[in-house]
Design a protein around this motif. Structure first.
Motif, PDB file in Angstrom:
ATOM      1  N   ILE A 150       0.839  -1.202   0.000  1.00 45.15           N
ATOM      2  CA  ILE A 150       0.000   0.000   0.000  1.00 45.15           C
ATOM      3  C   ILE A 150       0.873   1.251   0.000  1.00 45.15           C
ATOM      4  O   ILE A 150       0.607   2.217  -0.729  1.00 45.15           O
ATOM      5  CB  ILE A 150      -0.955   0.006   1.207  1.00 45.15           C
ATOM      6  N   ASP A 151       1.920   1.244   0.814  1.00 42.82           N
ATOM      7  CA  ASP A 151       2.813   2.396   0.894  1.00 42.82           C
ATOM      8  C   ASP A 151       3.436   2.700  -0.462  1.00 42.82           C
ATOM      9  O   ASP A 151       3.510   3.858  -0.887  1.00 42.82           O
ATOM     10  CB  ASP A 151       3.901   2.126   1.937  1.00 42.82           C
ATOM     11  N   ASN A 152       3.875   1.665  -1.176  1.00 46.69           N
ATOM     12  CA  ASN A 152       4.431   1.867  -2.515  1.00 46.69           C
ATOM     13  C   ASN A 152       3.396   2.450  -3.460  1.00 46.69           C
ATOM     14  O   ASN A 152       3.696   3.345  -4.265  1.00 46.69           O
ATOM     15  CB  ASN A 152       4.938   0.533  -3.077  1.00 46.69           C
ATOM     16  N   ALA A 153       2.169   1.934  -3.378  1.00 45.02           N
ATOM     17  CA  ALA A 153       1.108   2.422  -4.265  1.00 45.02           C
ATOM     18  C   ALA A 153       0.837   3.903  -4.032  1.00 45.02           C
ATOM     19  O   ALA A 153       0.579   4.658  -4.980  1.00 45.02           O
ATOM     20  CB  ALA A 153      -0.170   1.606  -4.047  1.00 45.02           C
ATOM     21  N   LEU A 215      10.249  -4.152  -0.705  1.00 41.14           N
ATOM     22  CA  LEU A 215       9.883  -5.294  -1.534  1.00 41.14           C
ATOM     23  C   LEU A 215      10.807  -6.488  -1.301  1.00 41.14           C
ATOM     24  O   LEU A 215      10.413  -7.634  -1.516  1.00 41.14           O
ATOM     25  CB  LEU A 215       9.878  -4.901  -3.012  1.00 41.14           C
ATOM     26  N   THR A 216      12.028  -6.222  -0.850  1.00 43.85           N
ATOM     27  CA  THR A 216      12.932  -7.316  -0.486  1.00 43.85           C
ATOM     28  C   THR A 216      12.326  -8.124   0.646  1.00 43.85           C
ATOM     29  O   THR A 216      12.327  -9.359   0.632  1.00 43.85           O
ATOM     30  CB  THR A 216      14.308  -6.772  -0.062  1.00 43.85           C
ATOM     31  N   TYR A 217      11.792  -7.416   1.656  1.00 48.52           N
ATOM     32  CA  TYR A 217      11.167  -8.095   2.792  1.00 48.52           C
ATOM     33  C   TYR A 217       9.903  -8.822   2.362  1.00 48.52           C
ATOM     34  O   TYR A 217       9.633  -9.936   2.818  1.00 48.52           O
ATOM     35  CB  TYR A 217      10.845  -7.093   3.908  1.00 48.52           C
ATOM     36  N   VAL A 218       9.121  -8.201   1.483  1.00 51.04           N
ATOM     37  CA  VAL A 218       7.901  -8.844   0.988  1.00 51.04           C
ATOM     38  C   VAL A 218       8.261 -10.183   0.341  1.00 51.04           C
ATOM     39  O   VAL A 218       7.651 -11.221   0.634  1.00 51.04           O
ATOM     40  CB  VAL A 218       7.161  -7.933  -0.015  1.00 51.04           C
ATOM     41  N   ARG A 219       9.249 -10.162  -0.529  1.00 54.20           N
ATOM     42  CA  ARG A 219       9.660 -11.381  -1.241  1.00 54.20           C
ATOM     43  C   ARG A 219      10.174 -12.439  -0.258  1.00 54.20           C
ATOM     44  O   ARG A 219       9.860 -13.630  -0.387  1.00 54.20           O
ATOM     45  CB  ARG A 219      10.740 -11.032  -2.264  1.00 54.20           C
TER      46      ARG A 219
END
Length: 257
Positions: A150-153, A215-219
């Protein structure tokens, strides 16, 4: 000649090992320093917010009370995320698994972002195609996933952000989808967005802040649950992140906290 060759090879290998160890130490120091820099202001914010909370009864404007709750919740979430950064970076153990409703986790994260989204004249829509999605894992991992997406969006948008989030169970997988109307990602960058510290060029957006770690953590979290993540994007139209999580996730590839 062979002895000289062996000695040179040994010296080159030793130097490479020293350089690699130095790089690891520098990375560890960076993370520790970064976390320390976060911890002090977060503690101060928590303390100040708690003092305001004690005087909440004297506040007439209900919006102020609503914003105060968001500050407290977001501060608590950030403090947890600081711990997660250490755990993910160090692959430390310590979290207990629990069974929770994934939909409720996502609903709470969306609610935390509503004031920020409203200030941008945007909107977040969450559609749960199943009323309840029980999942066994660490709930904070999924708060972190949803928050980062959400933050990225919100950050990567030139217009009023519109974010559509959905969950469903399909083919023995939980499918979590986050669709935004942001600036999009060029195809040449998509394969690199999960790399540590990688930042996609933002063109007309000049105030996007961050470490290039979200996104590293998301992955990493998705990998831990033996899931996969797909990204489709059209420049200037938006991006879709789709996460697939197997309903049976007893065997994890890696351990993150």
């Amino acid at each position: 000649f062979s002895i000289i060759f062996v000695m040179v090879s040994y010296l080159i290998t030793a130097r490479m090992f020293r350089n690699e160890r130095l790089m690891m130490e520098q990375t560890s120091d960076f993370i520790n320093n970064m976390v320390h820099e976060f911890q002090t202001p977060l503690s101060n914010i928590r303390f100040a917010a708690s003092l305001i909370k004690k005087r909440e009864a004297k506040i007439d404007d209900p919006k102020i009370s609503e914003y105060l709750s968001v500050i407290i919740n977001e501060n608590h979430k950030m403090e947890n995320n600081v711990v997660e950064i250490l755990k993910i970076s160090g692959n430390e153990n310590g979290h207990q698994k629990e069974t929770f409703d994934l939909n409720k986790i996502i609903e709470q994260v969306c609610a935390d972002f509503y004031p920020r989204t409203e200030s941008l004249n945007g909107d977040i829509q969450f559609i749960a195609k199943q009323a309840e999605i029980p999942f066994t894992g660490v709930s904070n991992h999924f708060k972190l996933i949803t928050s980062n997406l959400i933050d990225n969006a919100l950050k990567y948008s030139l217009q009023a952000p519109k974010i559509n989030i959905s969950t469903e169970i399909k083919n023995a997988n939980i499918v979590l989808k986050v669709h935004d109307n942001g600036i999009g990602i060029e195809k040449k960058h998509i394969n690199r967005i999960f790399e540590k510290y990688y930042r996609v060029p933002t063109g007309d957006l000049h105030n996007v802040k961050g470490f290039g770690l979200g996104l590293t953590y998301v992955r990493k979290i998705v990998d831990q649950y033996n899931g996969k993540i797909e990204v489709t994007s059209t420049k200037d139209e938006g991006t879709v992140f789709t996460i697939f999580l197997p309903l049976k996730n007893e065997t994890h590839k890696n351990t993150i906290g």
